[in-house]
Motif scaffolding. Structure first.
Motif, PDB file in Angstrom:
ATOM      1  N   HIS A 133      -4.229  -4.476  -8.932  1.00 59.21           N
ATOM      2  CA  HIS A 133      -4.118  -2.922  -8.354  1.00 59.21           C
ATOM      3  C   HIS A 133      -2.870  -2.247  -8.344  1.00 59.21           C
ATOM      4  O   HIS A 133      -2.779  -1.061  -8.217  1.00 59.21           O
ATOM      5  CB  HIS A 133      -4.634  -2.824  -6.919  1.00 59.21           C
ATOM      6  N   THR A 179      -4.185   5.736  -6.459  1.00 59.43           N
ATOM      7  CA  THR A 179      -5.220   5.346  -5.403  1.00 59.43           C
ATOM      8  C   THR A 179      -6.553   5.596  -5.980  1.00 59.43           C
ATOM      9  O   THR A 179      -6.700   6.456  -6.792  1.00 59.43           O
ATOM     10  CB  THR A 179      -4.991   5.722  -3.882  1.00 59.43           C
ATOM     11  N   HIS A 185       0.774  -1.194   0.120  1.00 56.28           N
ATOM     12  CA  HIS A 185       0.043   0.033   0.030  1.00 56.28           C
ATOM     13  C   HIS A 185       0.877   1.261   0.139  1.00 56.28           C
ATOM     14  O   HIS A 185       0.563   2.322  -0.438  1.00 56.28           O
ATOM     15  CB  HIS A 185      -1.088  -0.111   1.121  1.00 56.28           C
ATOM     16  N   VAL A 210     -12.542   2.440   2.622  1.00 59.33           N
ATOM     17  CA  VAL A 210     -11.153   2.198   2.423  1.00 59.33           C
ATOM     18  C   VAL A 210     -10.552   2.331   3.843  1.00 59.33           C
ATOM     19  O   VAL A 210      -9.306   1.632   3.893  1.00 59.33           O
ATOM     20  CB  VAL A 210     -10.681   3.104   1.134  1.00 59.33           C
ATOM     21  N   ASN A 211     -10.805   3.439   4.467  1.00 59.56           N
ATOM     22  CA  ASN A 211     -10.170   3.767   5.847  1.00 59.56           C
ATOM     23  C   ASN A 211     -10.632   2.692   6.891  1.00 59.56           C
ATOM     24  O   ASN A 211     -10.062   2.862   7.869  1.00 59.56           O
ATOM     25  CB  ASN A 211     -10.816   4.945   6.201  1.00 59.56           C
ATOM     26  N   PHE A 220      -7.449  -0.882   4.092  1.00 62.66           N
ATOM     27  CA  PHE A 220      -6.970  -0.518   2.550  1.00 62.66           C
ATOM     28  C   PHE A 220      -6.374  -2.092   2.072  1.00 62.66           C
ATOM     29  O   PHE A 220      -5.364  -2.438   2.486  1.00 62.66           O
ATOM     30  CB  PHE A 220      -5.860   0.452   2.431  1.00 62.66           C
ATOM     31  N   ASP A 263     -14.865   4.278  -3.076  1.00 63.66           N
ATOM     32  CA  ASP A 263     -14.673   3.284  -2.084  1.00 63.66           C
ATOM     33  C   ASP A 263     -14.617   3.753  -0.479  1.00 63.66           C
ATOM     34  O   ASP A 263     -13.564   4.013   0.205  1.00 63.66           O
ATOM     35  CB  ASP A 263     -13.114   2.653  -2.177  1.00 63.66           C
ATOM     36  N   ILE A 280     -11.985   8.181  -2.322  1.00 64.06           N
ATOM     37  CA  ILE A 280     -12.527   7.802  -1.405  1.00 64.06           C
ATOM     38  C   ILE A 280     -14.184   7.822  -1.752  1.00 64.06           C
ATOM     39  O   ILE A 280     -14.839   6.889  -1.118  1.00 64.06           O
ATOM     40  CB  ILE A 280     -12.267   8.374  -0.002  1.00 64.06           C
TER      41      ILE A 280
END
Length: 480
Positions: free
Chosen positions: A176, A156, A115, A165-166, A169, A162, A159
């Motif tokens: 990806h 990325t 990530h 996401v927090n 991830f 997605d 948000i």
């Protein structure tokens, strides 16, 4: 005042985006210090009091200095580390076109924190095999290549697309992680018309038209042209390559008190550099090897991050080959090598886990390595590290004599333990081994951090080991 050792490390890190480049930098330093290169393909003519090195695959390097009082059967005093780090390596067929973008197909190497590779300014570095014509005959050369400008990025997902996401991830390493190289539309808009009326397939860079090459079915022409431009060859002359994505942000000394090093690849180029500098400095004067009875050695291996099982990894015969060839250069008696191994000692140097202020529960309370507090001796009862009481005593005693800080690390019982080249070489060669490393944070991130003081401590500790081990070892009695 800024540490000169740390400043030298920064230069080494910035010149070494790949294992190949790290070995090239090591070669330059060794040659400058009077070390002579020998080839594994040739016979070795070695002399006591002289200094040598060899490379394997240009990603592993072994350097050694022979004491003036050395005789066959005497020991080797070794610091071992590794040149590789987790990264994204370009696939054999990297040409990916999706959603109007040109992407580069990559495969994950090692256990990276993937990530951290998102939204970084990335480039390409590695080695290529080039076809050359000299005096009417065809030959092939190995060339290092590095594109310093940021040419790729792994964006990325916003948000807004997605929302969870927090909460975690999760990276799909296949779908990806492909870096974006360019947009397809730029290529379409700049396709020139050929004389026969057909449209040549090109992609632009710096306003230039780039034609498709014979390698274009496997890789984007733009990528090949950028690589060729750096090496002064034609794209069609590139026969093969080993390339990887790399961060373009330079390594630096940082922090409010300039006490940290922020960089990629500290694991394990930090230990590689400190051990190499220690060997060079411990053999720099004419009298350095005058009373030395053994051989001082640094071995920097490739492929530690993926298990060391390769022709140039620590699991290969490279270490045993080196010990054997040096010993046999001074005597044809084959019984001397086993004796030499039992008189030898290996410091397996690989970065250690510093206590993280935001995750203090991840360390066992009595074993919490701190930054600025020196090298860490790593212990594991299940032999994930090769340290034992004798080898830890030796390394600790050297620290005590020189007033150097030293720490201990044991992983929590409820957590798995990593490993190093230490157990591989200890079991494969039969050499006494201690596992150590400088403490760092963010291990296996694209951007790691360690302390300036610990770089200095590491260098000084390794240098003292080279200079004093033979005298200390003579006072230790175990197998009698």
């Amino acid at each position: 005042m800024e540490s000169s050792v740390a400043a030298d490390l920064i230069q080494f890190l910035n010149a070494s985006p790949t294992a190949f480049h790290a070995v090239e930098e090591a070669k330059k330093k060794l040659i400058s210090a009077g070390y002579k290169q020998v080839s594994e393909r040739e016979d070795w003519d070695l002399d006591a009091g002289k200094k040598y090195f060899f490379t394997r695959n240009h990603s592993t390097i072994v350097a050694f200095a022979i004491g003036e009082k050395y005789v066959a059967g005497n020991g080797f005093y070794i610091v071992g580390a590794h040149t590789d780090s987790p990264c994204l390596k370009v696939k054999p067929v990297s040409k990916v076109s999706k959603g109007g973008f040109l992407e580069v197909g990559v495969q994950t190497y090692g256990g990276g924190l993937w990530h951290t590779w998102f939204d970084r300014d990335l480039s390409i570095a590695g080695r290529i095999i080039i076809r050359e014509w000299k005096d009417g005959s065809e030959s092939y050369s190995h060339e290092l290549v590095r594109i310093e400008e940021p040419i790729m990025r792994i964006p990325t997902l916003a948000i807004h697309l997605d929302r969870g996401v927090n909460d975690g991830f999760k990276v799909n390493s296949e779908s990806h992680l492909a870096p974006v190289l360019a947009t397809s539309v730029k290529g379409e808009l700049n396709k020139p018309v050929a004389e026969n009326g057909s449209v040549e397939s090109v992609v632009p860079t710096d306003g230039k038209k780039i034609k498709e090459t014979k390698n274009s079915p496997k890789h984007h022409s733009l990528l090949l042209q950028l690589i060729a431009a750096r090496t002064g060859c034609e794209p069609d002359d590139i026969c093969d390559f080993e390339l990887q994505a790399c961060d373009t942000q330079p390594s630096t000394i940082a922090g409010a008190m300039n006490e940290f090093i922020f960089s990629g690849r500290l694991d394990n180029l930090c230990m590689s550099f400190c051990s190499l500098k220690a060997l060079i400095e411990s053999t720099s004067s004419e009298s350095s090897l005058q009373d030395e009875t053994g051989v001082r050695m640094v071995a920097l291996f490739d492929h530690e991050e993926v298990g060391s099982d390769s022709a140039q990894g620590a699991g290969s015969p490279v270490m045993l080959d080196a010990l054997s060839r040096i010993t046999s250069s001074f005597s044809s008696d084959t019984k001397l090598l086993p004796k030499a191994i039992q008189r030898s000692f290996l410091v397996s140097a690989d970065m250690a886990h510093a206590l993280h202020p935001n995750y203090m529960d991840r360390h066992e309370e009595n074993h919490q390595p701190r930054m600025h507090s020196g090298l860490v001796i790593k212990h594991n009862a299940n032999q994930r590290y090769a340290t034992n009481a004798v080898t830890s005593f030796v390394f600790r005693e050297i620290a005590t004599k020189h007033g150097l800080p030293i720490q201990d690390f044991v992983v929590r019982n409820d957590m798995p333990c990593g490993s190093t080249i230490g157990p591989i070489l200890a079991s494969g060669v039969g050499i006494r081994t201690v596992d150590v490393g400088a403490p760092q944070l963010s291990m296996h991130s694209i951007r790691e951090m360690c302390a300036v003081d610990d770089v200095e401590h590491s260098y000084e500790h390794f240098k003292a080991f080279f200079e004093e081990f033979s005298h200390l070892d003579a006072k230790i009695t175990v197998d009698i």
